[in-house]
Design an enzyme around this catalytic site. Structure first.
Site, PDB file in Angstrom:
ATOM      1  N   TYR A   6       0.840  -1.196   0.000  1.00 37.22           N
ATOM      2  CA  TYR A   6       0.000   0.000   0.000  1.00 37.22           C
ATOM      3  C   TYR A   6       0.885   1.260   0.000  1.00 37.22           C
ATOM      4  CZ  TYR A   6      -3.560   3.314   1.643  1.00 37.22           C
ATOM      5  OH  TYR A   6      -4.397   4.385   1.775  1.00 37.22           O
ATOM      6  N   THR A  61       1.575   3.611   1.919  1.00 36.12           N
ATOM      7  CA  THR A  61       2.371   3.997   3.081  1.00 36.12           C
ATOM      8  C   THR A  61       3.368   2.927   3.521  1.00 36.12           C
ATOM      9  OG1 THR A  61       0.705   3.099   4.599  1.00 36.12           O
ATOM     10  CG2 THR A  61       0.493   5.424   3.977  1.00 36.12           C
ATOM     11  N   LYS A  62       3.413   1.794   2.827  1.00 37.84           N
ATOM     12  CA  LYS A  62       4.214   0.678   3.309  1.00 37.84           C
ATOM     13  C   LYS A  62       5.697   0.864   2.991  1.00 37.84           C
ATOM     14  CE  LYS A  62       0.877  -1.656   5.183  1.00 37.84           C
ATOM     15  NZ  LYS A  62      -0.276  -0.784   5.009  1.00 37.84           N
ATOM     16  N   ASN A  63       6.537  -0.043   3.528  1.00 39.71           N
ATOM     17  CA  ASN A  63       7.995   0.117   3.428  1.00 39.71           C
ATOM     18  C   ASN A  63       8.492   0.067   1.992  1.00 39.71           C
ATOM     19  OD1 ASN A  63       7.684   0.077   6.178  1.00 39.71           O
ATOM     20  ND2 ASN A  63       9.434  -1.237   6.550  1.00 39.71           N
TER      21      ASN A  63
END
Length: 393
Positions: free
Chosen positions: A181, A183-185
């Protein structure tokens, strides 16, 4: 002069990602194809797993995982209340019941002792969630699963590239679901990956993610493909297009660099906030384990005079620092309360963590100047509160 707002998150996108997407656009093959297949191979090698299947969200990866274990109506699955709704909602697609569990005392991850108390003859599986990137105690999870014959599906939406006892998350359980997604790493905007070493699970998931069609359905329009296909199951539409697969490969190549930067920021935060009486830093990873630092979740100490989380968060935002709250426990949401009869007080550790927690900005493009400003602003808000307490006294 007002300083610019520091957003809670900003994706790290560079020329490599732009070039990768451009190559796909120029190829004129936009849906699932060779770029996505390449991403899958690279991800499997990076994790150290046999199979990696790209899908259009982390939720989709969880959906395919519970489908693979043949989840049936009336089955029960253990999971923490302190998680995002996706972990539980996929169970309802199959008519199964999400059985919520408390968090460990003083932390966020699932309390295995509490989970064991909730096991019944209908319990099918357990889904540990590595909150914020802190690995769960997978030794305890697997011991419980072995004792009661449960399937284990890890929700690793926060956990790239964390490890537990020197083994990367994604290599220790039957099935593991990752999220990409925004906002993920690493991110592709919307996407996910299901990882497994089980050939049967992988074959099932590969078929079910694209309408239950036999073979490599995406190859039907390619030179080496065939127009003929068979529908073997009533499947889903969960595949990842090549535009996003190419973006994933470019991001994955930077994963280690991203992790190092996140770790640097986490160390700065930890160093400064560990000695602030009003603040409690997040739990660290255990022995021989590695935190991914997807989130840096601070908690206000309630014993420090009743400092209110919502007021603290509002003050940080007013001073130009983007923050978030992870998570509102599921049993406090109307759907889970009304459908399953959960209520406030059912999970005191999760409720305590939620009432006190807020997440600070932590991402690779966060500059040292911005990190300093986040630290300074948090300390300023704490000082303002101290002054009010002193005045009141």
């Amino acid at each position: 002069m007002n300083e610019p707002f520091v957003p809670f998150h900003r994706p790290s996108i560079g020329p490599e990602e732009l070039a990768a997407v451009q190559r796909v656009l120029e190829s004129k093959w936009l849906t699932t194809g060779p770029a996505t297949h390449k991403f899958e191979q690279e991800f499997a090698e990076y994790i150290g797993a046999k199979h990696a299947l790209a899908v259009n969200s982390g939720t989709a990866a969880l959906q395919l995982a519970v489908d693979a274990i043949d989840l049936q109506p009336g089955d029960e699955v253990l999971l923490p209340s302190f998680t995002f709704t996706a972990t539980a909602e996929v169970l309802t697609y199959f008519g199964a019941r999400p059985v919520l569990c408390d968090s460990v005392r003083g932390g966020f991850n699932i309390d295995i002792e509490d989970a064991e108390r909730r096991i019944t003859s209908r319990t099918k599986a357990i889904i540990p969630v590595h909150i914020g990137g802190e690995p769960c105690d997978l030794d305890a999870v697997h011991a419980l699963a072995t004792k009661y014959g449960l399937n284990v599906i890890e929700d690793a939406a926060h956990t790239l590239p964390a490890s537990f006892r020197n083994r990367r998350i994604g290599t220790t359980s039957e099935l593991t679901a990752f999220s990409f997604y925004a906002t993920k790493n690493i991110t592709v905007g919307e996407g996910g990956m299901l990882v497994t070493d089980n050939d049967t699970y992988a074959e099932r998931a590969r078929c079910m993610r694209l309408h239950g069609i036999s073979g490599d359905a995406w190859k039907r329009y390619s030179k080496e493909g065939s127009w003929h296909y068979e529908v073997l199951h009533a499947g889903y539409k969960l595949n990842l297009p090549d535009i996003l697969g190419a973006l994933g490969s470019a991001q994955l190549a930077k994963s280690d660099k991203f992790f190092l930067r996140r770790s640097e920021i986490a160390s700065r935060y930890y160093e400064r906030f560990s000695n602030v009486d009003e603040l409690e830093p997040p739990p660290l990873a255990g022995l021989d384990s590695q935190h991914s630092w997807h989130l840096f979740i601070l908690r206000l100490r309630q014993e420090a005079g009743g400092l209110k989380r919502n007021e603290f968060v509002d003050e940080l935002k007013n001073r130009g620092i983007g923050v978030a709250v992870h998570f509102i426990p599921l049993h406090l949401h109307p759907y889970y309360a009304h459908t399953y009869g959960y209520q406030y007080g059912d999970f005191p550790n999760a409720e305590n963590a939620y009432a006190r927690c807020f997440s600070l900005p932590i991402y690779p493009d966060l500059s040292d100047t911005d990190v300093d400003r986040v630290i300074r602003t948090v300390e300023q808000v704490v000082s303002i509160y101290r002054g009010k307490v002193t005045t009141a006294a």
